[in-house]
Scaffold this active site. Structure first.
Site, short mmCIF file in Angstrom:
data_model
loop_
_atom_site.label_atom_id
_atom_site.label_comp_id
_atom_site.label_asym_id
_atom_site.label_seq_id
_atom_site.Cartn_x
_atom_site.Cartn_y
_atom_site.Cartn_z
N ILE A 65 0.86 -1.20 0.00
CA ILE A 65 0.00 0.00 0.00
C ILE A 65 0.89 1.24 0.00
CG2 ILE A 65 -2.00 1.14 1.03
CD1 ILE A 65 -2.54 -1.44 2.61
N PRO A 66 1.55 1.53 -1.14
CA PRO A 66 2.36 2.74 -1.20
C PRO A 66 1.47 3.97 -1.03
CG PRO A 66 2.24 1.67 -3.36
CD PRO A 66 1.56 0.78 -2.39
N HIS A 67 1.98 4.96 -0.31
CA HIS A 67 1.18 6.15 -0.05
C HIS A 67 2.06 7.36 0.22
CE1 HIS A 67 1.81 4.07 3.79
NE2 HIS A 67 1.88 5.28 4.32
N GLY A 68 1.45 8.53 0.07
CA GLY A 68 2.14 9.78 0.33
C GLY A 68 1.14 10.91 0.41
#
Length: 153
Positions: A65-68
């Site tokens: 779950i890549p996030h930014g």
């Protein structure tokens, strides 16, 4: 608050070609930028890569779950990708990731960002849901499965 509220059906890549972590991030970024032309691709990539430096967003069980967070966006944005072959994402369990949810949140948001991460984690904790997503025939089927399974949460 539901995943489907922020995931556009056209932001689903059902057959990622990427072989590495950064390539997955680039493909998912292209998918989300395609659905929201106001996003700056380079800026999205920068925040995702910065977050990955803090620790992998590969949570195990074939999921990442890549996030930014970004300035100048008003609401949470999500894209989804599936890699049938799997990609080494430096996951906690050391196994390849196959299912990816990418989240981009407004910089000042905290609650909705964390709630959405938790909701996705809960959804994908179920092995049957992961299997259904892996076996889905199309992006449309993936979208339908996400909506259907989220109703059960």
């Amino acid at each position: 608050m539901k995943i489907a509220d922020f995931l556009n059906a056209s932001a689903i890549a059902d057959d990622l070609k990427a072989k590495g972590k950064n390539d997955v991030l680039a493909e998912l970024t292209d998918t989300i930028v395609h659905t929201d032309k106001s996003l700056d691709r380079d800026e999205v990539m920068r925040v995702l890569l910065e977050r990955e430096k803090l620790g992998s967003t590969g949570i195990g069980d074939g999921v990442a779950i890549p996030h930014g967070k970004l300035k100048n966006i008003s609401n949470l944005l999500i894209s989804f990708g599936r890699s049938r072959d799997g990609v080494d994402f430096d996951s906690m369990d050391g196994k390849p990731a196959h299912l990816f949810f990418l989240l981009i949140a407004p910089e000042e948001s905290v609650g909705i960002h964390l709630k959405t991460l938790a909701r996705i984690s809960k959804l994908l904790k179920n092995p049957q849901v992961r299997q259904r997503l892996l076996q889905a025939d199309s992006a449309g089927d993936i979208y339908s499965i996400i909506i259907e399974e989220e109703e059960k949460l």
